[in-house]
Design a protein around this motif. Sequence first.
Motif, PDB file in Angstrom:
ATOM      1  N   GLY A   1       0.808  -1.215   0.000  1.00 17.51           N
ATOM      2  CA  GLY A   1       0.000   0.000   0.000  1.00 17.51           C
ATOM      3  C   GLY A   1       0.840   1.264   0.000  1.00 17.51           C
ATOM      4  O   GLY A   1       0.325   2.355   0.224  1.00 17.51           O
ATOM      5  N   HIS A   2       2.151   1.113  -0.222  1.00 17.85           N
ATOM      6  CA  HIS A   2       3.105   2.219  -0.332  1.00 17.85           C
ATOM      7  C   HIS A   2       3.307   2.983   0.970  1.00 17.85           C
ATOM      8  O   HIS A   2       3.612   4.183   0.948  1.00 17.85           O
ATOM      9  CB  HIS A   2       2.720   3.158  -1.477  1.00 17.85           C
ATOM     10  CG  HIS A   2       2.593   2.441  -2.786  1.00 17.85           C
ATOM     11  ND1 HIS A   2       3.681   1.974  -3.487  1.00 17.85           N
ATOM     12  CD2 HIS A   2       1.494   2.058  -3.482  1.00 17.85           C
ATOM     13  CE1 HIS A   2       3.266   1.347  -4.572  1.00 17.85           C
ATOM     14  NE2 HIS A   2       1.932   1.382  -4.591  1.00 17.85           N
ATOM     15  N   ALA A   3       3.146   2.300   2.095  1.00 20.72           N
ATOM     16  CA  ALA A   3       3.484   2.899   3.390  1.00 20.72           C
ATOM     17  C   ALA A   3       4.997   2.830   3.574  1.00 20.72           C
ATOM     18  O   ALA A   3       5.675   1.977   2.983  1.00 20.72           O
ATOM     19  CB  ALA A   3       2.784   2.155   4.521  1.00 20.72           C
ATOM     20  N   ILE A   4       5.505   3.706   4.406  1.00 19.64           N
ATOM     21  CA  ILE A   4       6.929   3.707   4.774  1.00 19.64           C
ATOM     22  C   ILE A   4       7.011   2.959   6.103  1.00 19.64           C
ATOM     23  O   ILE A   4       6.574   3.467   7.134  1.00 19.64           O
ATOM     24  CB  ILE A   4       7.460   5.140   4.892  1.00 19.64           C
ATOM     25  CG1 ILE A   4       7.267   5.873   3.558  1.00 19.64           C
ATOM     26  CG2 ILE A   4       8.922   5.134   5.339  1.00 19.64           C
ATOM     27  CD1 ILE A   4       7.351   7.375   3.668  1.00 19.64           C
ATOM     28  N   VAL A   5       7.545   1.753   6.063  1.00 13.23           N
ATOM     29  CA  VAL A   5       7.487   0.838   7.207  1.00 13.23           C
ATOM     30  C   VAL A   5       8.829   0.777   7.930  1.00 13.23           C
ATOM     31  O   VAL A   5       9.888   0.670   7.306  1.00 13.23           O
ATOM     32  CB  VAL A   5       7.077  -0.580   6.752  1.00 13.23           C
ATOM     33  CG1 VAL A   5       7.037  -1.542   7.926  1.00 13.23           C
ATOM     34  CG2 VAL A   5       5.728  -0.545   6.038  1.00 13.23           C
ATOM     35  N   SER A   6       8.750   0.829   9.255  1.00 16.32           N
ATOM     36  CA  SER A   6       9.908   0.610  10.121  1.00 16.32           C
ATOM     37  C   SER A   6       9.449  -0.314  11.238  1.00 16.32           C
ATOM     38  O   SER A   6       8.276  -0.675  11.319  1.00 16.32           O
ATOM     39  CB  SER A   6      10.418   1.934  10.692  1.00 16.32           C
ATOM     40  OG  SER A   6       9.411   2.559  11.469  1.00 16.32           O
ATOM     41  N   TYR A   7      10.391  -0.694  12.091  1.00 18.05           N
ATOM     42  CA  TYR A   7      10.018  -1.544  13.226  1.00 18.05           C
ATOM     43  C   TYR A   7      10.905  -1.248  14.420  1.00 18.05           C
ATOM     44  O   TYR A   7      11.980  -0.661  14.293  1.00 18.05           O
ATOM     45  CB  TYR A   7      10.083  -3.034  12.857  1.00 18.05           C
ATOM     46  CG  TYR A   7      11.447  -3.656  12.974  1.00 18.05           C
ATOM     47  CD1 TYR A   7      11.817  -4.365  14.119  1.00 18.05           C
ATOM     48  CD2 TYR A   7      12.386  -3.542  11.956  1.00 18.05           C
ATOM     49  CE1 TYR A   7      13.073  -4.935  14.236  1.00 18.05           C
ATOM     50  CE2 TYR A   7      13.630  -4.107  12.064  1.00 18.05           C
ATOM     51  CZ  TYR A   7      13.980  -4.811  13.204  1.00 18.05           C
ATOM     52  OH  TYR A   7      15.228  -5.379  13.328  1.00 18.05           O
ATOM     53  N   SER A   8      10.422  -1.676  15.567  1.00 16.31           N
ATOM     54  CA  SER A   8      11.203  -1.609  16.793  1.00 16.31           C
ATOM     55  C   SER A   8      10.979  -2.905  17.546  1.00 16.31           C
ATOM     56  O   SER A   8       9.837  -3.336  17.746  1.00 16.31           O
ATOM     57  CB  SER A   8      10.769  -0.421  17.652  1.00 16.31           C
ATOM     58  OG  SER A   8      11.568  -0.343  18.811  1.00 16.31           O
ATOM     59  N   ASP A   9      12.070  -3.565  17.911  1.00 16.60           N
ATOM     60  CA  ASP A   9      11.988  -4.801  18.679  1.00 16.60           C
ATOM     61  C   ASP A   9      13.290  -4.957  19.446  1.00 16.60           C
ATOM     62  O   ASP A   9      14.348  -5.121  18.842  1.00 16.60           O
ATOM     63  CB  ASP A   9      11.768  -6.003  17.757  1.00 16.60           C
ATOM     64  CG  ASP A   9      11.409  -7.261  18.527  1.00 16.60           C
ATOM     65  OD1 ASP A   9      12.076  -7.558  19.547  1.00 16.60           O
ATOM     66  OD2 ASP A   9      10.465  -7.950  18.117  1.00 16.60           O
ATOM     67  N   PRO A  10      13.241  -4.894  20.781  1.00 17.11           N
ATOM     68  CA  PRO A  10      14.466  -5.002  21.567  1.00 17.11           C
ATOM     69  C   PRO A  10      15.130  -6.373  21.469  1.00 17.11           C
ATOM     70  O   PRO A  10      16.307  -6.518  21.800  1.00 17.11           O
ATOM     71  CB  PRO A  10      13.994  -4.729  23.000  1.00 17.11           C
ATOM     72  CG  PRO A  10      12.550  -5.087  23.004  1.00 17.11           C
ATOM     73  CD  PRO A  10      12.046  -4.766  21.627  1.00 17.11           C
ATOM     74  N   HIS A  11      14.407  -7.366  20.995  1.00 15.34           N
ATOM     75  CA  HIS A  11      14.945  -8.727  20.897  1.00 15.34           C
ATOM     76  C   HIS A  11      15.433  -9.079  19.503  1.00 15.34           C
ATOM     77  O   HIS A  11      16.096 -10.095  19.321  1.00 15.34           O
ATOM     78  CB  HIS A  11      13.885  -9.734  21.346  1.00 15.34           C
ATOM     79  CG  HIS A  11      13.401  -9.505  22.736  1.00 15.34           C
ATOM     80  ND1 HIS A  11      14.152  -9.822  23.847  1.00 15.34           N
ATOM     81  CD2 HIS A  11      12.254  -8.958  23.208  1.00 15.34           C
ATOM     82  CE1 HIS A  11      13.481  -9.495  24.934  1.00 15.34           C
ATOM     83  NE2 HIS A  11      12.335  -8.967  24.574  1.00 15.34           N
ATOM     84  N   VAL A  12      15.096  -8.268  18.507  1.00 15.30           N
ATOM     85  CA  VAL A  12      15.487  -8.534  17.117  1.00 15.30           C
ATOM     86  C   VAL A  12      16.079  -7.237  16.553  1.00 15.30           C
ATOM     87  O   VAL A  12      15.370  -6.432  15.944  1.00 15.30           O
ATOM     88  CB  VAL A  12      14.276  -8.995  16.266  1.00 15.30           C
ATOM     89  CG1 VAL A  12      14.724  -9.359  14.848  1.00 15.30           C
ATOM     90  CG2 VAL A  12      13.556 -10.165  16.916  1.00 15.30           C
ATOM     91  N   PRO A  13      17.390  -7.025  16.765  1.00 16.94           N
ATOM     92  CA  PRO A  13      18.000  -5.758  16.347  1.00 16.94           C
ATOM     93  C   PRO A  13      18.075  -5.554  14.837  1.00 16.94           C
ATOM     94  O   PRO A  13      18.041  -4.424  14.367  1.00 16.94           O
ATOM     95  CB  PRO A  13      19.396  -5.810  16.961  1.00 16.94           C
ATOM     96  CG  PRO A  13      19.653  -7.247  17.249  1.00 16.94           C
ATOM     97  CD  PRO A  13      18.326  -7.894  17.466  1.00 16.94           C
ATOM     98  N   ASN A  14      18.175  -6.641  14.076  1.00 13.31           N
ATOM     99  CA  ASN A  14      18.214  -6.566  12.615  1.00 13.31           C
ATOM    100  C   ASN A  14      17.200  -7.536  12.048  1.00 13.31           C
ATOM    101  O   ASN A  14      17.122  -8.690  12.498  1.00 13.31           O
ATOM    102  CB  ASN A  14      19.602  -6.909  12.074  1.00 13.31           C
ATOM    103  CG  ASN A  14      20.633  -5.898  12.493  1.00 13.31           C
ATOM    104  OD1 ASN A  14      20.567  -4.750  12.109  1.00 13.31           O
ATOM    105  ND2 ASN A  14      21.578  -6.330  13.312  1.00 13.31           N
ATOM    106  N   LEU A  15      16.469  -7.084  11.061  1.00 18.06           N
ATOM    107  CA  LEU A  15      15.457  -7.931  10.449  1.00 18.06           C
ATOM    108  C   LEU A  15      16.145  -9.015   9.626  1.00 18.06           C
ATOM    109  O   LEU A  15      16.884  -8.708   8.698  1.00 18.06           O
ATOM    110  CB  LEU A  15      14.571  -7.072   9.555  1.00 18.06           C
ATOM    111  CG  LEU A  15      13.172  -7.547   9.297  1.00 18.06           C
ATOM    112  CD1 LEU A  15      12.397  -7.706  10.597  1.00 18.06           C
ATOM    113  CD2 LEU A  15      12.464  -6.574   8.395  1.00 18.06           C
ATOM    114  N   PRO A  16      15.909 -10.267   9.965  1.00 11.51           N
ATOM    115  CA  PRO A  16      16.534 -11.334   9.179  1.00 11.51           C
ATOM    116  C   PRO A  16      15.802 -11.533   7.862  1.00 11.51           C
ATOM    117  O   PRO A  16      14.628 -11.188   7.734  1.00 11.51           O
ATOM    118  CB  PRO A  16      16.374 -12.566  10.082  1.00 11.51           C
ATOM    119  CG  PRO A  16      15.146 -12.290  10.867  1.00 11.51           C
ATOM    120  CD  PRO A  16      15.120 -10.793  11.068  1.00 11.51           C
TER     121      PRO A  16
END
Length: 151
Positions: A69-84
């Motif tokens: 849908g052309h959103a600008i997506v980010s994330y925050s997760d203290p247990h997963v520092p880099n998205l695999p």
Amino acid sequence: MPTRFIELAGEINTGMPQYVVKRLIEGLNDQGRPLNGSRICILGVAYKKDVDDPRESPSFALMELLRAGHAIVSYSDPHVPNLPRMRNHDVPPMESQPLTAEFLAAQDCVLIATDHSAFDYDFVVRHARLVIDTRNATQNVREGRHKIRKA
């Protein structure tokens, strides 16, 4: 032997990301914002609370739908520092973002996908414009309830 209830549960689980994104779009629309170009931060990409395993996490399906849908997506997760890299999902490499007041205020929506204990939900709601809560993580938040939508 027929296993219709198991099949129904699977169908419901499979359709849940679309339902969550629909609720998110409704929340954005109520604020006069389209999904296209909106900044969306997903809180939690781990499969379940307080673990570092993202396998089978619905967050990846949510990211794909939001990006479609052309959103600008980010994330925050203290247990997963880099998205695999995930074999079954087309999501670009990303790093977990720190939840500062400035970062939260810059997001059009914060989507709680995994209810980690490390998240300060009062802080998130105070600084976010819109919060979509899929885990009832904000049940004890008192201020800013008008910003919260359940999904």
